[in-house]
Every structure is written in C-alpha cells, then in structure tokens.
Design an enzyme around this catalytic site. Structure first.
Site, short mmCIF file in Angstrom:
data_model
loop_
_atom_site.label_atom_id
_atom_site.label_comp_id
_atom_site.label_asym_id
_atom_site.label_seq_id
_atom_site.Cartn_x
_atom_site.Cartn_y
_atom_site.Cartn_z
N GLY A 113 2.42 8.43 5.25
CA GLY A 113 3.00 8.30 6.58
C GLY A 113 4.35 8.99 6.68
O GLY A 113 4.66 9.65 7.68
N ALA B 237 0.85 -1.20 0.00
CA ALA B 237 0.00 0.00 0.00
C ALA B 237 0.88 1.25 0.00
O ALA B 237 1.00 1.96 1.00
CB ALA B 237 -0.93 -0.02 1.21
N THR C 187 0.75 4.25 -1.24
CA THR C 187 0.29 5.62 -0.97
C THR C 187 0.12 5.85 0.53
O THR C 187 0.31 6.96 1.01
CB THR C 187 -1.04 5.93 -1.70
N ASP C 188 -0.21 4.81 1.28
CA ASP C 188 -0.25 4.92 2.73
C ASP C 188 1.16 5.15 3.29
O ASP C 188 1.36 5.98 4.18
CB ASP C 188 -0.83 3.64 3.35
N ILE C 189 2.12 4.40 2.76
CA ILE C 189 3.50 4.53 3.22
C ILE C 189 4.03 5.93 2.93
O ILE C 189 4.64 6.59 3.78
CB ILE C 189 4.40 3.47 2.55
#
Length: 383
Positions: free
Chosen positions: A176, A169, A171-173
């Site tokens: 973050g 994932a 785009t989450d990383i």
C-alpha cells in the site's frame, strides 16, 4: 468544517480495491485531500466488512481501519450497465486502483489500454499477489502466504519458536505504501508529459524488498540467515533484556554508546575487552556478551534502567501493549488517535495519520462509508 487545502485536493481516485493493500493506499491519499470513490458490488463486497469480531453496531473494526475519507458506491461489474458507469467515472478521474487477480480487469473490459483510451492521463495502479508477469502471475496472493514465500517468516522468531509471521499483514501495508509512492510519482511525471501510465505492483516483490540488510547479508556472504528473535543480525547489543520485573529494549548503535552503557551498568572494563571493543567483535562474541549484560539488567526494575539509559542518551524503550500505546502521552501530543462519528457504529476511534504537513495538513473529513452510501450523489449525477 471541511478543509479545502489538502495537498491532493485536486486529485480524484476511483478505488476498485478491497481488503487491505489498496484500501490502505487510498486512505492515505484521501487523508491528503484526494477525493476517493470506493467501488463495491451491490450489498458491499469488501470482505473486511464481515471480518470480526469485534464489531460496533454491526460495523467491523477491520473495515473501519482503512476506509475513512472515501465515498462509497455499489456497481455490478458483471453487467454492461455497471461497466458503463465505471467508464463514465473514469473520464474525470486521475487514478484507478484495483487489486483483482491478474486477468480479471481484462474480463471486465477494463484493461489498461481500454481505460487509457477513455482517459489518456489516467494513472492505473494494479496490485496483485505476484505481479502481472512471471510463472506465478495467476496465483492468488494473501499476506500470510507472501510472508512465508518471501523469506520474512524464515527470519522472524527464534530457534525455539520456528518461523513466525509478523503480528500485522505487513506485506499488504508495504505494498500500500509503495502504491502511494508510485501513484504520486506518476502524477508528478504527468505534469511534464501530460500522459498517464500503468503501475504493476505485487505483494511478493514488496515483501522481498523489505528484506533490506538481511537480504544483502545473504547476497554478500552466501550464508542463509538464522532466526535471531529480538536480536539484530549486524549490531550488538541491540535486543531485549529481562529486568527484575519485565523487559527492556536496548539499541546500541555504535562503540561510544556501548562504552557509555558499560559505564552505567557498572561493567566499564567490557568496552576495552578485545572481544567486545568493536561492533564487529561483539557480533562474533554475541552470546558471551549477552550473558554478562543479562545478569546485570536482572538486578533492577525496567523503569530504573529506562531512566538511567535515557539520562545517558542510550537508545532504549519499554515493550508496551496496545492499551499502553493508546495512553502514551507522546502519541496523544502527536494526535495519533482520532474520533469520528459513524452513522451506524456511532462514535469511533481510529488510528490517525503519521503525516504532519505544515501548510496542507491531513484532514479527517469522511467516516468509513456504508456500502453504497453515496450512490445517489455520484452515480445519479453521472446519468
């Protein structure tokens, strides 16, 4: 023994986030020494606790990957008592981070202006799918959807595969990581102004920012990029090649490297061929060059080409599976896999931090907590 010299040991974070972008951010800050209080609803409301298999003694591998160095409390934000608990904690916190949908914190009575009244120095980080402004602000955001909408899927895969998402994932990383950068920037600025501020981050914005050269290519030339698989849009040869027993990645970044590659492959004439003598011309004649080089690489095994390329300073690498990655001697030397004891899961292995600091190193102090594990220590102390 618990280290006392983390770079962020003086920072206290109230973490109302769950799943990945927010927890990934706060784990990094926790690794750097910050005190992180993870807040969930009674029973544990971080969805990743139930995402699996695999589980170890009922504990999700997904949850374990982003929640070390945190303390856990359970609070019902739908009650006045729960909100009062949060407000008390906010008085002594430096950072509040959440990833509720736009408008949810306002419904809880925890909008930025309310929180800033309680603690004017607080850094308030909001992570949403599309941001808190614009026509999409109320839409839920999930990594898969964001990869599709941002253009990332349109450039991942090849002409046969169709659009592909990345294997994690991403785009989450990315979000973050941006959250970590923004939070630390605000904390630094606070040392000058004495004031906190609000951060408005979105997965969509973060994903689009990652288009980098591919996005710039379109903005400059106006041509929609094609899917190139393992090939590079602006550099040739920069791709995978099949050997007679597997695959190798070759990343030739300049004309001198290309000349050396041609010599060790036994095709020195190619570097003076006007079709291939410069990177620009190689990009234009990509298919012709790839066909020639592929025929050569297929004559020998991967390890032969790896050794020869490395001896001649040609950037290259094998394509390793995760099992091979965990056994890589370089990563072992860098301590990129760590062990911790968990009260439920037992002995667990986690991917370590890539941050190597000379004076205030990261530390692995706390196992990923069970839901409400620190209620007694934190909530009762506040009463």
């Amino acid at each position: 023994m618990e280290l006392q010299n983390g770079a962020l040991q003086h920072i206290k974070i109230l973490d109302l986030s769950r799943v990945l972008a927010g927890p990934f951010c706060t784990m990094i800050l926790g690794d750097l020494g910050a005190e992180v209080i993870k807040v969930e609803a009674p029973g544990g409301s971080d969805e990743t606790r139930k995402w699996g298999p695999p589980f170890k003694n009922g504990v999700s591998a997904y949850y374990l990957c982003t929640n070390r160095n945190k303390k856990s409390i359970t609070v019902d934000l739908k009650t006045e008592k729960g909100i009062e608990t949060i407000k008390k904690l906010l008085k002594e916190c430096d950072v509040l981070i959440h990833n509720f949908k736009t408008g949810t914190m306002e419904k809880f009575g925890l909008a930025y202006d309310v929180v800033a009244e309680i603690n004017p120095q607080i850094v308030y980080c909001s992570i949403t799918g599309f941001g808190e402004t614009g026509p999409y602000k109320h839409l839920p955001g999930y990594d898969f959807i964001i990869q599709a909408m941002s253009g990332l899927m349109s450039i991942t895969g090849d002409e046969k595969s169709g659009p592909q998402k990345l294997g994690v994932a991403i785009t989450d990383i990315l979000t973050g990581l941006y959250a970590c950068i923004a939070i630390q920037a605000c904390l630094l600025e606070r040392t000058v102004s004495g004031k906190g501020q609000k951060i408005d981050l979105s997965l969509y914005d973060s994903a689009v920012s990652s288009l980098i050269n591919i996005g710039s290519n379109y903005l400059v030339a106006g041509k929609i990029p094609e899917r190139l698989g393992n090939r590079h849009a602006n550099i040739v040869p920069y791709q995978t090649f099949q050997t007679n027993d597997g695959d190798i990645v070759i990343a030739v970044g300049n004309d001198n490297q290309f000349k050396t590659l041609c010599e060790i492959l036994g095709v020195p004439h190619l570097s003076s061929d006007e079709r291939f003598s410069s990177n620009s011309s190689r990009v234009q004649h990509r298919d012709e060059l790839t066909h020639i080089l592929q025929n050569v690489f297929q004559t020998k095994p991967t390890v032969y080409w790896l050794n020869l390329c490395r001896e001649n300073n040609i950037p290259c690498g094998p394509i390793q599976n995760i099992s091979e990655v965990t056994q890589d001697t370089q990563l072992k030397a860098r301590e990129m896999f760590v062990e911790m004891e968990h009260p439920t899961a037992g002995n667990i292995q986690l991917i370590g931090s890539p941050i190597k600091l000379s004076r205030t190193p990261v530390s692995y102090r706390l196992h990923p907590p069970n839901a409400g594990e620190h209620n007694e220590e934190i909530i009762k102390k506040e009463k």
